[in-house]
Structure formats: structure tokens, C-alpha cells
Write a protein that holds these residues in place. Structure first.
Motif, PDB file in Angstrom:
ATOM      1  N   ASN A  16       1.040  -1.309   0.103  1.00 50.05           N
ATOM      2  CA  ASN A  16       0.031  -0.006  -0.047  1.00 50.05           C
ATOM      3  C   ASN A  16       0.864   1.273   0.079  1.00 50.05           C
ATOM      4  OD1 ASN A  16      -2.266  -1.479  -0.060  1.00 50.05           O
ATOM      5  ND2 ASN A  16      -2.676  -1.416   2.217  1.00 50.05           N
ATOM      6  N   ILE A  17       2.097   1.183   0.002  1.00 48.29           N
ATOM      7  CA  ILE A  17       3.023   2.433  -0.087  1.00 48.29           C
ATOM      8  C   ILE A  17       2.759   3.053  -1.219  1.00 48.29           C
ATOM      9  CG2 ILE A  17       5.355   3.183  -0.525  1.00 48.29           C
ATOM     10  CD1 ILE A  17       6.376   1.024   1.470  1.00 48.29           C
ATOM     11  N   VAL A  18       2.308   2.510  -2.484  1.00 51.14           N
ATOM     12  CA  VAL A  18       1.929   3.249  -3.621  1.00 51.14           C
ATOM     13  C   VAL A  18       0.339   3.733  -3.432  1.00 51.14           C
ATOM     14  CG1 VAL A  18       1.256   3.104  -6.137  1.00 51.14           C
ATOM     15  CG2 VAL A  18       3.413   1.854  -5.240  1.00 51.14           C
ATOM     16  N   GLU A  19       0.322   4.820  -3.498  1.00 54.12           N
ATOM     17  CA  GLU A  19      -1.238   5.560  -3.325  1.00 54.12           C
ATOM     18  C   GLU A  19      -1.801   5.680  -4.470  1.00 54.12           C
ATOM     19  OE1 GLU A  19      -2.938   9.090  -0.444  1.00 54.12           O
ATOM     20  OE2 GLU A  19      -0.901   9.216  -1.081  1.00 54.12           O
ATOM     21  N   ALA A  20      -3.229   5.241  -4.274  1.00 60.57           N
ATOM     22  CA  ALA A  20      -4.234   5.584  -5.465  1.00 60.57           C
ATOM     23  C   ALA A  20      -3.769   4.474  -6.557  1.00 60.57           C
ATOM     24  CB  ALA A  20      -4.409   6.922  -5.943  1.00 60.57           C
ATOM     25  N   ARG A  21      -3.459   3.189  -6.304  1.00 60.62           N
ATOM     26  CA  ARG A  21      -2.817   2.288  -7.530  1.00 60.62           C
ATOM     27  C   ARG A  21      -3.997   2.305  -8.648  1.00 60.62           C
ATOM     28  NH1 ARG A  21       0.942  -1.396  -7.139  1.00 60.62           N
ATOM     29  NH2 ARG A  21       1.970  -1.604  -5.072  1.00 60.62           N
ATOM     30  N   ALA A  22      -5.033   2.503  -8.590  1.00 61.36           N
ATOM     31  CA  ALA A  22      -6.114   2.389  -9.666  1.00 61.36           C
ATOM     32  C   ALA A  22      -6.124   3.842 -10.548  1.00 61.36           C
ATOM     33  CB  ALA A  22      -7.421   1.676  -9.372  1.00 61.36           C
ATOM     34  N   ALA A  23      -5.750   4.634  -9.809  1.00 62.15           N
ATOM     35  CA  ALA A  23      -5.965   5.986 -10.556  1.00 62.15           C
ATOM     36  C   ALA A  23      -5.111   6.506 -12.002  1.00 62.15           C
ATOM     37  CB  ALA A  23      -5.582   7.155  -9.558  1.00 62.15           C
ATOM     38  N   ALA A  24      -5.238   7.277 -12.474  1.00 62.68           N
ATOM     39  CA  ALA A  24      -4.501   7.689 -13.723  1.00 62.68           C
ATOM     40  C   ALA A  24      -3.269   7.963 -13.452  1.00 62.68           C
ATOM     41  CB  ALA A  24      -5.228   8.870 -14.455  1.00 62.68           C
ATOM     42  N   ALA A  25      -2.973   8.425 -12.411  1.00 62.39           N
ATOM     43  CA  ALA A  25      -1.510   8.829 -11.810  1.00 62.39           C
ATOM     44  C   ALA A  25      -1.275   8.251 -10.633  1.00 62.39           C
ATOM     45  CB  ALA A  25      -1.162  10.242 -11.949  1.00 62.39           C
ATOM     46  N   PRO A  26      -0.945   7.044 -10.469  1.00 60.75           N
ATOM     47  CA  PRO A  26      -0.571   6.339  -9.035  1.00 60.75           C
ATOM     48  C   PRO A  26       0.921   7.302  -8.365  1.00 60.75           C
ATOM     49  CG  PRO A  26      -0.891   4.626 -10.687  1.00 60.75           C
ATOM     50  CD  PRO A  26      -0.940   6.061 -11.259  1.00 60.75           C
ATOM     51  N   GLU A  27       0.553   7.509  -7.168  1.00 63.76           N
ATOM     52  CA  GLU A  27       1.748   7.991  -6.414  1.00 63.76           C
ATOM     53  C   GLU A  27       2.771   7.152  -5.731  1.00 63.76           C
ATOM     54  OE1 GLU A  27       2.234  11.938  -3.384  1.00 63.76           O
ATOM     55  OE2 GLU A  27       0.136  11.197  -3.920  1.00 63.76           O
ATOM     56  N   GLU A  28       3.795   7.165  -6.061  1.00 65.85           N
ATOM     57  CA  GLU A  28       4.995   6.390  -5.585  1.00 65.85           C
ATOM     58  C   GLU A  28       5.443   7.138  -4.195  1.00 65.85           C
ATOM     59  OE1 GLU A  28       6.944   3.949  -4.316  1.00 65.85           O
ATOM     60  OE2 GLU A  28       6.806   3.013  -6.566  1.00 65.85           O
ATOM     61  N   HIS A  29       5.650   6.321  -3.377  1.00 67.89           N
ATOM     62  CA  HIS A  29       6.238   7.175  -2.252  1.00 67.89           C
ATOM     63  C   HIS A  29       7.620   6.103  -1.655  1.00 67.89           C
ATOM     64  CE1 HIS A  29       2.982   9.553  -0.820  1.00 67.89           C
ATOM     65  NE2 HIS A  29       2.013   8.779  -1.510  1.00 67.89           N
ATOM     66  N   LEU A  30       8.121   5.403  -2.366  1.00 66.70           N
ATOM     67  CA  LEU A  30       9.338   4.967  -2.092  1.00 66.70           C
ATOM     68  C   LEU A  30      10.409   4.896  -3.254  1.00 66.70           C
ATOM     69  CD1 LEU A  30      10.708   2.683  -0.105  1.00 66.70           C
ATOM     70  CD2 LEU A  30       9.866   0.901  -1.507  1.00 66.70           C
ATOM     71  N   HIS A  31      11.360   6.060  -3.102  1.00 66.17           N
ATOM     72  CA  HIS A  31      12.039   6.407  -4.018  1.00 66.17           C
ATOM     73  C   HIS A  31      13.601   6.115  -3.734  1.00 66.17           C
ATOM     74  CE1 HIS A  31       8.679   9.096  -4.376  1.00 66.17           C
ATOM     75  NE2 HIS A  31       8.561   9.018  -5.581  1.00 66.17           N
ATOM     76  N   THR A  32      14.075   5.941  -2.666  1.00 65.30           N
ATOM     77  CA  THR A  32      15.419   5.763  -2.165  1.00 65.30           C
ATOM     78  C   THR A  32      15.579   4.655  -1.111  1.00 65.30           C
ATOM     79  OG1 THR A  32      15.405   7.032  -0.312  1.00 65.30           O
ATOM     80  CG2 THR A  32      16.013   8.059  -2.564  1.00 65.30           C
ATOM     81  N   TYR A  33      16.692   4.145  -1.210  1.00 66.91           N
ATOM     82  CA  TYR A  33      17.061   3.121   0.020  1.00 66.91           C
ATOM     83  C   TYR A  33      16.648   3.686   1.246  1.00 66.91           C
ATOM     84  CZ  TYR A  33      18.753  -0.925   2.516  1.00 66.91           C
ATOM     85  OH  TYR A  33      18.866  -2.141   3.204  1.00 66.91           O
ATOM     86  N   GLY A  34      17.187   4.757   1.325  1.00 66.55           N
ATOM     87  CA  GLY A  34      16.803   5.514   2.856  1.00 66.55           C
ATOM     88  C   GLY A  34      15.502   5.500   3.152  1.00 66.55           C
ATOM     89  N   GLU A  35      14.552   5.668   2.282  1.00 65.01           N
ATOM     90  CA  GLU A  35      12.963   5.918   2.576  1.00 65.01           C
ATOM     91  C   GLU A  35      12.714   4.372   2.732  1.00 65.01           C
ATOM     92  OE1 GLU A  35      11.354   9.454   0.111  1.00 65.01           O
ATOM     93  OE2 GLU A  35      11.498   7.413  -0.996  1.00 65.01           O
TER      94      GLU A  35
END
Length: 207
Positions: A16-35
Motif C-alpha cells: 500500500n505504499i503506492v497510493e491510488a494504484r488504480a488512478a490515472a497517476a498513482p503516487e509512488e512513495h518509495l524512491h530511495t533506499y533510505g526511505e
């Protein structure tokens, strides 16, 4: 960084870290190893000391850390699709099961069984960049083999959420990831639709 706790199971919270998966533009919240480390520490997958050691290792080996992040994201997507299928009583894609199996098997190869815990549990004595992914894979295997798989659901919101959760209600009636979020949005939309329909049914006013 998004940290959801409403999934009710570690592997689902990770998916569920990816927000609004079924939307036209899902929002990724995991970009770095630090995150990824931040997520692991926030959810209890990593204690403070282990998170610090992995952070130092990632700084010393940035390419290896980037590769570990890629493996974690690949696992996350496999977890999401596997349990999204399970929520619809469908067999998961073989490639997604393989993603879970590979990380789980890799984790077990590096693990030790700590008999001092109650109950005994697999642990990792040495710091390894894949440790957060190993914990997620172990959670996915546990949910699939011993967890309430029949209780896994996808958020019923119609506009993009697709969040996964385990329904722990007695009558198996939960429909949304969070009542305060998608649940309220759906109820508001339905109320608005009913009002519009009622206005359409009203006869025109006499002039």
C-alpha cells in the motif's frame, strides 16, 4: 514517505505504499533506499541499531543499495498483484508468486532460528541490504499459508485506491481501506448522487 497501517498485515502495508494504484497517476512513495530503511524502522521491521547499520552499509555501497531497492519494489508489486488476485478468489500470476518465493528463500538462506524468542522466530544476525524485503516476503508467505487469506480485500472506493487490507470485523463487512478516507468519500458521493436524482424526479415548479 507514506506509511499505512490499515492493511493489517506487514506485506499488505508494504504493497500500500503506492497510493491510488488504480488512478490515472498513482503516487509512488518509495524512491530511495533510505526511505525503505525509514519504512522498516517505522513499522518495526528494523530496530534502531539495525537500521543505522544498514544505512552505513548503503552509504558505503550505493550501487548495491540501489539494487536492493529495486528488488524490494519488484517484490512489492508481486505482493500487491498476488493478494489483489486473492481478494477476487483468482489464482495469482506465476511471476508474482516467484517474486515472493525468491525473496523468501533468499531470506531463509541467511536466517537463523532464534529459540530464545517466544515463539521461536527467524532472525538475521548480519546486516544485509535485503533484510526489509526478506521480512515482507516472510509476511506474505505467512498470510498465504497460515493467515486469514479469505479475509483479504481490496478497497471498494471507485476512484483509484485499490488498497489491500485484512478484514477483521466479526461479520466480514469492512469495505474501505479507511473509513475516514475512502469510506467518507464514497458516502459523500452517494449522498450527492441521491440528492441529484431526487431533484430530477421533482415536478417542475408552476410559474
Amino acid at each position: 514517505m507514506l506509511t499505512s497501517r490499515w492493511g493489517g498485515w506487514l506485506c499488505l502495508d508494504f504493497a500500500n505504499i503506492v497510493e491510488a494504484r488504480a488512478a490515472a497517476a498513482p503516487e509512488e512513495h518509495l524512491h530511495t533506499y533510505g526511505e525503505l530503511l525509514w519504512w522498516g524502522a517505522d513499522t518495526g521491521v528494523l530496530d534502531e541499531e539495525r537500521a543505522a547499520r544498514l544505512g552505513e552499509l548503503a552509504d558505503a555501497k550505493p550501487r548495491a543499495a540501489a539494487a536492493a531497492l529495486d528488488r524490494a519494489i519488484h517484490l512489492r508489486e508481486g505482493v500487491f498483484r498476488t493478494f489483489h488476485h486473492a481478494a477476487r478468489a483468482l489464482p495469482p500470476p506465476a511471476d508474482d508468486l516467484a517474486a515472493i518465493h525468491d525473496r523468501y528463500a533468499d531470506g531463509i538462506r541467511h536466517a537463523e532460528l532464534d529459540w530464545t524468542r517466544e515463539p521461536p522466530a527467524w532472525t538475521w544476525a548480519d546486516a544485509h541490504l535485503d533484510q526489509p524485503a526478506w521480512a515482507v516476503a516472510a509476511s506474505a508467505v505467512e498470510l498465504a499459508t497460515h493467515g486469514p487469506l479469505h479475509r483479504v480485500k481490496t478497497c471498494a472506493a471507485e476512484e483509484g485506491c485499490a488498497g489491500l487490507f485484512v478484514d477483521t470485523t466479526k461479520n466480514n463487512s469492512r469495505r474501505w481501506c479507511e473509513m475516514e478516507g475512502c469510506g467518507n468519500e464514497v458516502k459523500f458521493r452517494r449522498q450527492t448522487d441521491r440528492r441529484r436524482a431526487a431533484r430530477r424526479r421533482q415536478p417542475p415548479r408552476a410559474r
